[in-house]
Design a protein around this motif. Structure first.
Motif, mmCIF file in Angstrom:
data_model
loop_
_atom_site.group_PDB
_atom_site.id
_atom_site.type_symbol
_atom_site.label_atom_id
_atom_site.label_comp_id
_atom_site.label_asym_id
_atom_site.label_seq_id
_atom_site.Cartn_x
_atom_site.Cartn_y
_atom_site.Cartn_z
ATOM 1 N N ARG A 1 -64.922 61.425 -11.968
ATOM 2 C CA ARG A 1 -64.571 60.159 -12.609
ATOM 3 C C ARG A 1 -63.794 60.404 -13.898
ATOM 4 O O ARG A 1 -64.082 61.339 -14.642
ATOM 5 N N GLY A 2 -62.798 59.556 -14.117
ATOM 6 C CA GLY A 2 -62.004 59.672 -15.332
ATOM 7 C C GLY A 2 -60.913 60.706 -15.277
ATOM 8 O O GLY A 2 -60.224 60.923 -16.277
ATOM 9 N N THR A 3 -60.715 61.341 -14.117
ATOM 10 C CA THR A 3 -59.701 62.384 -13.995
ATOM 11 C C THR A 3 -58.414 61.816 -13.394
ATOM 12 O O THR A 3 -58.390 60.711 -12.828
ATOM 13 N N ASP A 4 -57.345 62.611 -13.502
ATOM 14 C CA ASP A 4 -56.075 62.203 -12.900
ATOM 15 C C ASP A 4 -56.191 62.068 -11.386
ATOM 16 O O ASP A 4 -55.594 61.173 -10.781
ATOM 17 N N ALA B 1 -56.167 58.260 -6.770
ATOM 18 C CA ALA B 1 -56.879 57.799 -5.580
ATOM 19 C C ALA B 1 -57.163 56.300 -5.652
ATOM 20 O O ALA B 1 -57.265 55.630 -4.621
ATOM 21 N N ASP B 2 -57.271 55.783 -6.864
ATOM 22 C CA ASP B 2 -57.536 54.358 -7.074
ATOM 23 C C ASP B 2 -56.244 53.558 -7.256
ATOM 24 O O ASP B 2 -56.272 52.416 -7.706
ATOM 25 N N GLY C 1 -57.933 66.847 -13.916
ATOM 26 C CA GLY C 1 -58.986 67.041 -12.934
ATOM 27 C C GLY C 1 -59.095 68.479 -12.466
ATOM 28 O O GLY C 1 -58.400 69.376 -12.947
ATOM 29 N N LYS C 2 -59.986 68.677 -11.481
ATOM 30 C CA LYS C 2 -60.182 70.011 -10.905
ATOM 31 C C LYS C 2 -60.467 69.844 -9.417
ATOM 32 O O LYS C 2 -61.365 69.111 -9.027
ATOM 33 N N ARG C 3 -59.693 70.537 -8.602
ATOM 34 C CA ARG C 3 -59.889 70.488 -7.158
ATOM 35 C C ARG C 3 -60.934 71.504 -6.708
ATOM 36 O O ARG C 3 -61.359 72.366 -7.477
ATOM 37 N N ASP C 4 -61.305 71.408 -5.429
ATOM 38 C CA ASP C 4 -62.128 72.458 -4.832
ATOM 39 C C ASP C 4 -61.346 73.768 -4.835
ATOM 40 O O ASP C 4 -60.119 73.767 -4.683
ATOM 41 N N ASN D 1 -64.866 67.199 -1.695
ATOM 42 C CA ASN D 1 -65.657 66.440 -2.646
ATOM 43 C C ASN D 1 -64.810 65.367 -3.324
ATOM 44 O O ASN D 1 -63.625 65.571 -3.571
ATOM 45 N N PRO D 2 -65.407 64.213 -3.635
ATOM 46 C CA PRO D 2 -64.639 63.165 -4.334
ATOM 47 C C PRO D 2 -64.229 63.644 -5.723
ATOM 48 O O PRO D 2 -64.928 64.442 -6.351
#
Length: 259
Positions: A219-222, A227-228, A184-187, A215-216
């Motif tokens: 989808r499909g990221t680590d 979070a799920d 994934g990528k954070r802000d 930001n959320p």
């Protein structure tokens, strides 16, 4: 199967003991080589200007005054030189290693070095939140990691690929499943500088983390998987070449009379 266990939180970290238990659920030939002190955030660094000090803690358990990368090299090239390990497990880290963390993480670096040495390697991390900060849910990894690792090994890890596994911040029974995820990528503002002053009025600074959710996650990221409440499994490649842009640059310079 001979397993080499390392980490970046240090030889006495509780997550290391969790990783050892996971390894012993897979094999009775387990060796531990971990840093003498906490090496969080050192990434894939080598100790080139300082000697490595090796200390035997007990049978098959050693501390190295160096980085996680040093530990894997010491384990493979020296301690286990007679018979190389078949698997490297790095962790279990206290805190997740997702998104940009993989570029900073000593836990990931331990798995990277194992991969460079052509040994199947897996990084393991346990996420935590405000309520579980002092006592992460170590039993989540203990419950789920052995079967998950067996499946990954049976599938066959490709050469020059390491596996990054993160356990969600929940009890073992609350895990919703496994999410095979992309990085994934954070802000961009998640890191900040925290300025302070010592007793004499001189300034000093801490690198700090902005824990405010923005930001959320994509989808499909680590990030989204954790979070799920899912265990995230992310294959990472050693080769960081961006082939599409490499092709574009080749086309640009092929007509520019470059070298």
């Amino acid at each position: 199967m001979r397993i080499l266990v390392t980490n970046d939180d240090g030889i006495h970290a509780p997550g290391l003991d969790v990783c050892i238990e996971i390894a012993r659920a897979l094999s009775d030939d387990v060796w531990i080589v971990a840093p003498e002190f906490d090496q969080s955030g050192v990434a894939h660094s080598l100790s080139l200007n300082d000697p490595l000090r090796l200390r035997a803690i007990e049978d098959r358990r050693f501390a190295v005054k160096g980085t996680p990368t040093d530990c894997v090299i010491m384990g493979v090239r020296h301690i286990l030189a007679d018979k190389r390990p078949d698997l490297v497990l790095s962790g279990v880290n206290r805190g997740s290693n997702v998104a940009e963390d993989v570029t900073y993480s000593g836990t990931i670096a331990g798995a990277i070095e194992g991969t460079i040495l052509n040994i199947p390697s897996i990084a393991l991390s346990q996420s935590y939140g405000a309520e579980s900060r002092q006592q992460p849910h170590w039993d989540t990894g203990l419950r789920h990691a052995p079967a998950l690792i067996r499946k990954v090994i049976d599938t066959g890890i490709p050469r020059d690929v390491l596996i990054n596994i993160n356990f969600p911040d929940c009890r073992p029974d609350d895990v919703k499943g496994i999410a095979v995820s992309s990085q994934g990528k954070r802000d961009i503002d998640w890191l900040k500088i925290d300025p302070r002053y010592d007793g004499r009025g001189n300034p000093y600074f801490w690198i700090a983390f902005d824990r405010v959710k923005k930001n959320p996650p994509g989808r499909g990221t680590d990030l989204a998987g954790l979070a799920d409440k899912r265990i995230t499994v992310t294959p990472l490649r050693l080769d960081m070449t961006d082939e599409p842009f490499m092709t574009k640059l080749a086309q640009v310079f092929s007509g520019a009379g470059g070298a």
